[in-house]
Motif scaffolding. Structure first.
Motif, short mmCIF file in Angstrom:
data_model
loop_
_atom_site.label_atom_id
_atom_site.label_comp_id
_atom_site.label_asym_id
_atom_site.label_seq_id
_atom_site.Cartn_x
_atom_site.Cartn_y
_atom_site.Cartn_z
N LEU A 225 0.60 -1.25 0.15
CA LEU A 225 -0.36 0.24 0.00
C LEU A 225 0.82 0.78 -0.10
N PHE A 226 1.98 1.47 0.84
CA PHE A 226 3.06 2.23 1.19
C PHE A 226 3.28 2.40 -0.38
N ALA A 227 3.47 1.17 -1.17
CA ALA A 227 4.74 1.56 -2.54
C ALA A 227 3.80 2.24 -3.03
N ALA B 235 -3.60 1.93 -4.76
CA ALA B 235 -2.92 2.09 -3.08
C ALA B 235 -4.88 2.29 -3.14
N ALA B 236 -6.09 2.82 -3.59
CA ALA B 236 -8.00 2.28 -3.35
C ALA B 236 -7.83 0.88 -2.87
N ALA B 237 -7.17 0.29 -3.76
CA ALA B 237 -8.03 -1.52 -3.99
C ALA B 237 -6.97 -1.92 -2.93
N LEU B 238 -5.81 -1.67 -2.55
CA LEU B 238 -5.52 -2.16 -1.77
C LEU B 238 -5.84 -1.97 -0.11
N SER B 239 -6.47 -0.71 -0.40
CA SER B 239 -6.92 -0.09 1.41
C SER B 239 -8.48 -0.65 0.84
#
Length: 261
Positions: free
Chosen positions: A214-216, A226-230
């Motif tokens: 996510l941070f990557a 990032a949104a999908a991983l969140s």
């Protein structure tokens, strides 16, 4: 009627922050002043990548291991703190809380040398061990509160009736402190599931978990990924809190941890 309305409002309030994430996860472009993005499945399609699947498995393995070990250690410490009054009890409580009172980065840098010396860096086992530092204190406090209301005379009664240590543990002690065990395990799992700094420093980037991915993604400005991983990171905590609330309250209408409203 009012209870159902209250539960609905709470559910909406808790799930509302996930709506922007869902929009970004399916967004191709999302530019001002448009109210809705142009839709694309790229963000959600990334969740099928081998790296993401591997990170999910690693995160589940680490968080589950931490939850089990932290709960076991917390139960032992909590029994001593909750049932017995002894000299230095307050000092022991302070020592247990010390790892969460000191900044995480300072604690990790202090013990990283020992992890390197014993070959625990860049390993899943090392990440599990280091994550016990912030989780055991919380598990210990929860279990100390649980054992504080436990009557040890019940165990003595089982002993008088002929129950051995294992039978007393299974049929007397565990049922009495089961809610505390569930909450301690839940706290430990959630802390581990979202841990980033400890995993990065001890895992060295070799142990890839969901927060690291996510941070990557955030660092590379890939907002869709990032949104999908969140969303993936947010799903297990919501599910576990809801299941724990149902276990603790027996309320089928339990809504993400609020139980009976």
């Amino acid at each position: 009627m009012r209870r159902g309305a209250g539960a609905g409002l709470l559910a909406v309030g808790l799930l509302a922050p996930l709506v922007p994430l869902l929009l970004w996860a399916v967004a191709g472009e999302f530019r001002y002043p448009a109210l809705l993005p142009t839709f694309s499945g790229r963000g959600l399609a990334l969740l099928g990548d081998a790296a993401v699947r591997s990170a999910v498995g690693t995160s589940v393995l680490i968080a589950s291991s931490v939850a089990v070990l932290a709960t076991l250690a917390g139960a032992a410490a909590g029994r001593a703190l909750g049932l017995y009054a002894f000299r230095g009890r307050r000092a022991v409580q302070l020592l247990l809380l010390a790892p969460v009172l000191v900044p995480t980065l300072a604690v990790t840098l202090g013990i990283q040398v020992f992890f390197i010396r014993y070959g625990l860096t860049d390993t899943v086992a090392g990440v599990v061990l280091v994550q016990l530092i912030p989780t055991v204190p919380y598990a210990s406090l929860v279990m100390a509160s649980s054992f504080a209301s436990f009557d040890p005379d019940v165990e003595d009664a089982g002993r008088v009736l002929g129950a051995g240590p294992l039978r007393r543990l299974r049929h007397v002690t565990l049922p009495a402190v089961a809610p505390g065990l569930a909450v301690a395990a839940l706290f430990a799992f959630l802390i581990s599931w979202s841990e980033y700094i400890l995993t990065l420093l001890i895992g060295g980037g070799t142990v890839q978990t969901l927060p690291l991915l996510l941070f990557a993604s955030i660092g590379s400005a890939d907002l869709a990924a990032a949104a999908a991983l969140s969303l993936v990171i947010a799903a297990p905590p919501l599910l576990l809190v809801g299941l724990t609330a149902r276990f603790l309250t027996g309320d089928r209408a339990a809504v993400v941890g609020f139980g009976r409203l």
